[in-house]
Enzyme design. Structure first.
Site, PDB file in Angstrom:
ATOM      1  CG  HIS A  90      -4.695  -0.923   3.527  1.00  0.00           C
ATOM      2  ND1 HIS A  90      -5.169  -0.316   2.348  1.00  0.00           N
ATOM      3  CD2 HIS A  90      -4.026  -0.250   4.315  1.00  0.00           C
ATOM      4  CE1 HIS A  90      -4.408   0.836   2.503  1.00  0.00           C
ATOM      5  NE2 HIS A  90      -3.766   1.116   3.527  1.00  0.00           N
ATOM      6  CG  ASN A  91      -7.214  -1.770  -0.755  1.00  0.00           C
ATOM      7  OD1 ASN A  91      -6.336  -1.431   0.023  1.00  0.00           O
ATOM      8  ND2 ASN A  91      -7.107  -2.080  -1.947  1.00  0.00           N
ATOM      9  CE  LYS A 125      -3.182  -2.419  -0.263  1.00  0.00           C
ATOM     10  NZ  LYS A 125      -3.707  -2.315  -1.461  1.00  0.00           N
ATOM     11  CB  SER A 166      -0.901  -0.092   1.250  1.00  0.00           C
ATOM     12  OG  SER A 166      -1.550   1.251   1.259  1.00  0.00           O
ATOM     13  CD  GLU A 173      -7.506   2.872   0.014  1.00  0.00           C
ATOM     14  OE1 GLU A 173      -6.549   2.317  -0.018  1.00  0.00           O
ATOM     15  OE2 GLU A 173      -7.803   2.870  -1.238  1.00  0.00           O
TER      16      GLU A 173
HETATM   17  C1  6PG Z   1      -3.010   1.457  -1.543  1.00  0.00           C
HETATM   18  C2  6PG Z   1      -4.590   1.666  -2.276  1.00  0.00           C
HETATM   19  C3  6PG Z   1      -4.153   0.917  -3.679  1.00  0.00           C
HETATM   20  C4  6PG Z   1      -5.243   1.516  -4.680  1.00  0.00           C
HETATM   21  C5  6PG Z   1      -6.637   0.761  -4.417  1.00  0.00           C
HETATM   22  C6  6PG Z   1      -7.726   1.734  -4.867  1.00  0.00           C
HETATM   23  O1  6PG Z   1      -3.190   1.061  -0.542  1.00  0.00           O
HETATM   24  O2  6PG Z   1      -1.929   1.868  -2.045  1.00  0.00           O
HETATM   25  O3  6PG Z   1      -5.584   0.845  -1.809  1.00  0.00           O
HETATM   26  O4  6PG Z   1      -4.096  -0.390  -3.560  1.00  0.00           O
HETATM   27  O5  6PG Z   1      -5.189   2.602  -5.121  1.00  0.00           O
HETATM   28  O6  6PG Z   1      -6.618  -0.319  -5.283  1.00  0.00           O
HETATM   29  O7  6PG Z   1      -8.818   0.942  -5.201  1.00  0.00           O
HETATM   30  P1  6PG Z   1     -10.074   1.537  -5.969  1.00  0.00           P
HETATM   31  O8  6PG Z   1      -9.523   1.835  -7.255  1.00  0.00           O
HETATM   32  O9  6PG Z   1     -10.973   0.285  -5.799  1.00  0.00           O
HETATM   33  O10 6PG Z   1     -10.315   2.904  -5.281  1.00  0.00           O
END
Ligand code: 6PG
Length: 638
Positions: free
Chosen positions: A356-357, A353, A298, A360
Site C-alpha cells: 500500500h505504501n 500495508k 492506513s 502511495e
Molecule cells: C498511511 C501512511 C502512513 C505514513 C507512511 C508515510 O497509510 O497512513 O502510509 O503509514 O504516512 O508511513 O511514510 P513515509 O514517511 O515513508 O512517507
C-alpha cells in the site's frame, strides 16, 4: 510491589474451592495454592489428633498466608483456596493493595453441600462440622458471590464474567498521535478501554493519566503507567493494541508484556512493522500460546480517528475474537461494510500495508511530476493547476491524494503560495524501500515504486543538485499557458500511469502470496483500500470489482483495463518524450512507460544479455528454436 492479582476463593468445606480454584488457575495461567498446605506443624498435629483449631492456632497460619500473598502478587499472581470464614481472618490476609486481591465466595445451601459431601467416595463427612462452618461463615460485602448450584465449568465461566464486569474490553499501548486517535475512535464506538503509556522524565510524563482525564466524558477509559496494572485491568482473553514506533520499540513492548499475559491473549501490532519482523514475533509468541495480529493501519491521524483502512494478518483464531474491535473502528466501503477484513497468515497484513505504501509513494511522485511540468513547462499557476486537478477528479480520476494535492496548491502564506516555501527534499520512513527490497527478493519488477523511492533519495542530495545545476546550466524549455493539448495528454498519461502503478503493486502482492502460500484475495484487499486509506480512489473502486472473479489475472490483462490503456498509452509516451526533451525529470512517468512498453513486447532486448552472460561466464542460454528445457553454451572466442 504488587504486579499480579491474587484470587481468593473462600467458603465452607465442600463448596468446591479446590476444584474451581484449580480450573481458574489453569485458565488464567497462574499457580494454584491450597491454604491447608500452609499450616504450621503444631496445627497439623492438633488436627490429626482430632482437635479443632481455634483462632489462636489460626493466627500463624493466616500470617504465613499473608506473607505468601505478598510474594505471589510480586509475580504473576495466584489462586488461593482458603476457607477464610470470618471477616477477621480475611483482614489478616489483606497484606497487599486491595486492588490486587479478588475475593470470590463460593456460596451454596446447607442441603446442597451436605448432599455433595455425603456423595463423595472415601470421604468421612461429619454433618456437625458443616453446621458449625455455616454458623461461623461471615459473608463479606467485598468481592463477588457465586451460587455453586451448577457444574464446575459454569461456575468458572460465571466467575470470569463477573470479574470482567469492571474490566476494559481492550487495551492500547502507546499514546502518540496515531495511538490517541485510535483510542478516541474505540471510545466513540462504545468500547471500554485501558491505555498505557511509558513514563519518560521530561518527555512523556503522566501521558496516560492525562489522556484518561481528557477523554473521561467520551466513554469508559482507564489510564496506566504501570504495565502490570494495565494488564490486570483487561477482560480475558485480553486484546492489546500496540501503537509504538516500528522496530525495536515493538519488541521491547512485547518482551515486557509476555510474562504478564495468559494463554489465548492477543497482541495487535498496529504500526508499520516489517513483515519479516512480524513473522518472527508471531513465531516467538506462539511458544507462549499468545496470539499475534500484525496489522497494517492506513489513513494517517484523521483516518485513525474517523475510520482507517485496516489490514490484519496472523492468527485467524485471534481475528475471530479480536477482529471485531478492528472492524468496528474501520472506515466503511460504498456498501457500508467495514474496510477491515482478515488478510491472511503470518506477516501478510504488514506485507499488504507495505505494498500500500509502495503504491502511495509512486502515486505521490506521479502527482509531484505532474504538478511540476504543469507549473514550469506549461506555465500554470498553482491555482490553475488546482483547477485542472478538480476537473480530473470529476473525470473519474478522483483520489484522496489528488484531492489533498489540490488543497495544498491553494494554501497561501501572505501573498505567496506555501508550496513555494517548502524545501524540495523528501523524507521517508522506509516502507517504499522495503517494497523495493521485497520485489528484488522475489525477482519481479517494481518499476514505478522503486523509481519513486529513488526520486526521494535524489531529492535528498539537495546541495549537490544545486551545485550541479550551476555547473551544467541546462535550460528548460516551456510552452504557452494556453496550450490545452498538453494538459489533455497529461491527463491521459496520468491515468495510464496510475493503472500501471496499481498493476505493479498488485503483482507484488500476488507473487508474495504464491511464494508464501498466503492465498491472498486481491479483490478483498482492493475493497479494504476503497476507503479510509491514503490510496483510496475511483480506480481502487474499479479494481475491487475487476478482481472479484479474476484473482489470478494480472490487472493489465483484464479486458476493461486493456481498453483504458489502449486509449491512453500513446499520450504517456508523448508526455514523457516532451518532458524529457524539455529538460524535466519524470522518474515515475518514465518508469511506467518503460514498464508498459517492455511488458507488452513479445521480443525484449534480453537475448543480448543472455549472450553476454554466456560469453564472459558460460552461464548458458535457452533458444527460440528448441525446447525450453535445453540450455546451450557457445564458444564465443573462437
Ligand atoms: C498511511 C501512511 C502512513 C505514513 C507512511 C508515510 O497509510 O497512513 O502510509 O503509514 O504516512 O508511513 O511514510 P513515509 O514517511 O515513508 O512517507
Amino acid at each position: 510491589m504488587s504486579k499480579g492479582i491474587v484470587y481468593i476463593l473462600y467458603g465452607v468445606s465442600g463448596s468446591g474451592k479446590t476444584t474451581i480454584g484449580k480450573k481458574l488457575a489453569k485458565d488464567f495461567d497462574i499457580p494454584f495454592f491450597d491454604a491447608d498446605d500452609f499450616h504450621p506443624e503444631s496445627n497439623i498435629q492438633k488436627m490429626s489428633n482430632g482437635f479443632p483449631l481455634d483462632d489462636t492456632d489460626r493466627e500463624p497460619w493466616l500470617q504465613r498466608l499473608a506473607n505468601e500473598i505478598i510474594d505471589w502478587s510480586t509475580k504473576k499472581g495466584a489462586v488461593l483456596a482458603c476457607s477464610a470464614l470470618k471477616q477477621k481472618y480475611r483482614e489478616t490476609l489483606k497484606s497487599i493493595d486491595p486492588e490486587y486481591i479478588e475475593w470470590i465466595l463460593l456460596d451454596g445451601s446447607f442441603d446442597l453441600i451436605a448432599n455433595r459431601m455425603g456423595a463423595r467416595k472415601n470421604h468421612f463427612f461429619k454433618k456437625e462440622m458443616l453446621v458449625s462452618q455455616f454458623e461461623t461463615l461471615e459473608k463479606s460485602e467485598e468481592g463477588i458471590v457465586i451460587d455453586i448450584d451448577k457444574n464446575s465449568d459454569e461456575i468458572v465461566n460465571e466467575i470470569k464474567s463477573k470479574l470482567n464486569t469492571n474490566k476494559s474490553q481492550l487495551g492500547l499501548i502507546g499514546l502518540g498521535v496515531m495511538g490517541k486517535s485510535l483510542a478516541i475512535n474505540l471510545l466513540s464506538n462504545k468500547f471500554t478501554l485501558s491505555v498505557y503509556n511509558r513514563q519518560v522524565k521530561g518527555k512523556e510524563v503522566d501521558v496516560a493519566r492525562k489522556f484518561e482525564e481528557e477523554q473521561s466524558n467520551n466513554g469508559r477509559i482507564l489510564g496506566f503507567d504501570d504495565l502490570q496494572s494495565f494488564v490486570n485491568s483487561l477482560e480475558q482473553p485480553r486484546t492489546i493494541v500496540v501503537m509504538v514506533n516500528a522496530g525495536k520499540p515493538v519488541d521491547l513492548v512485547i518482551d515486557a508484556l509476555v510474562p504478564l499475559l495468559s494463554k489465548e491473549d492477543c497482541i495487535i501490532d498496529g504500526g508499520n512493522s516489517h513483515y519479516k519482523a512480524t513473522l518472527e514475533r508471531s513465531n516467538k509468541l506462539i511458544k507462549h500460546e499468545i496470539h499475534f495480529l500484525g496489522t497494517g493501519i492506513s489513513g494517517g491521524e484523521e483516518g485513525a480517528l474517523k475510520g482507517p483502512s485496516i489490514m490484519p494478518g496472523g492468527s485467524e483464531e485471534a481475528y475471530d475474537t479480536s477482529g471485531l474491535f478492528l472492524e468496528a473502528i474501520a472506515a466503511r466501503d460504498k456498501n457500508g461494510d467495514s474496510c477491515c477484513a482478515y488478510i491472511g497468515p503470518e506477516g501478510s497484513g504488514h506485507f499488504v500495508k507495505m505494498v500500500h505504501n509502495g503504491i502511495e509513494y509512486a502515486e505521490m511522485q506521479l502527482l509531484a511530476e505532474t504538478y511540476h511540468v504543469l507549473r514550469f513547462y506549461a506555465n500554470k499557476t498553482p491555482v490553475q493547476i488546482a483547477d485542472i486537478f478538480s476537473i480530473w477528479r470529476n473525470n473519474g480520476l478522483d483520489s484522496y491524494l489528488l484531492e489533498i494535492t489540490s488543497r495544498i496548491l491553494l494554501e497561501k502564506e501572505g501573498d505567496d503560495f506555501l508550496i513555494d516555501k517548502i524545501l524540495d527534499k523528501a523524507g521517508q520512513k522506509g516502507t517504499g524501500g522495503w517494497s523495493t527490497n521485497a520485489a528484488l527478493e522475489l525477482g519481479i519488477p517494481l518499476s514505478t515504486i522503486s523509481e519513486s523511492v529513488m526520486a526521494r533519495n535524489i531529492s535528498g542530495i539537495k546541495s549537490q543538485r544545486v551545485e550541479a545545476s550551476e555547473r551544467y546550466q541546462l535550460k528548460k524549455s516551456s510552452i504557452s499557458s494556453d496550450d490545452t493539448v498538453f494538459v489533455e495528454n497529461l491527463e491521459k498519461a496520468f491515468k495510464a500511469t496510475c493503472v500501471i502503478n496499481h498493476h505493479i503493486g498488485f503483482e507484488l502482492i500476488k507473487e508474495a502470496s504464491n511464494e508464501y502460500n498466503w492465498e491472498l484475495n486481491l479483490s478483498k484487499i482492493a475493497r479494504i483500500w476503497t476507503n479510509g486509506c491514503i490510496i483510496r480512489s475511483d480506480l481502487m473502486e474499479q479494481i475491487w470489482e475487476l478482481f472479484l472473479n479474476n484473482n489470478d489475472t494480472s490487472l493489465l490483462m483484464l479486458p476493461d483495463i486493456v481498453t483504458i490503456m489502449k486509449s491512453n498509452i500513446s499520450s504517456l509516451s508523448e508526455i514523457v518524450s516532451i518532458g524529457l526533451k524539455a529538460g524535466f525529470s519524470l522518474p515515475v512517468l518514465s518508469a511506467a512507460t518503460n514498464y508498459f512498453l517492455t511488458y507488452t513486447s513479445a521480443q525484449s532486448s534480453a537475448n543480448i544479455i543472455q549472450a553476454q552472460r554466456d560469453y564472459f561466464g558460460a552461464h548458458t542460454y535457452q533458444r527460440v528454436d528448441t525446447s525450453l528445457d535445453e540450455y546451450f553454451h557457445t564458444n564465443w572466442k573462437h
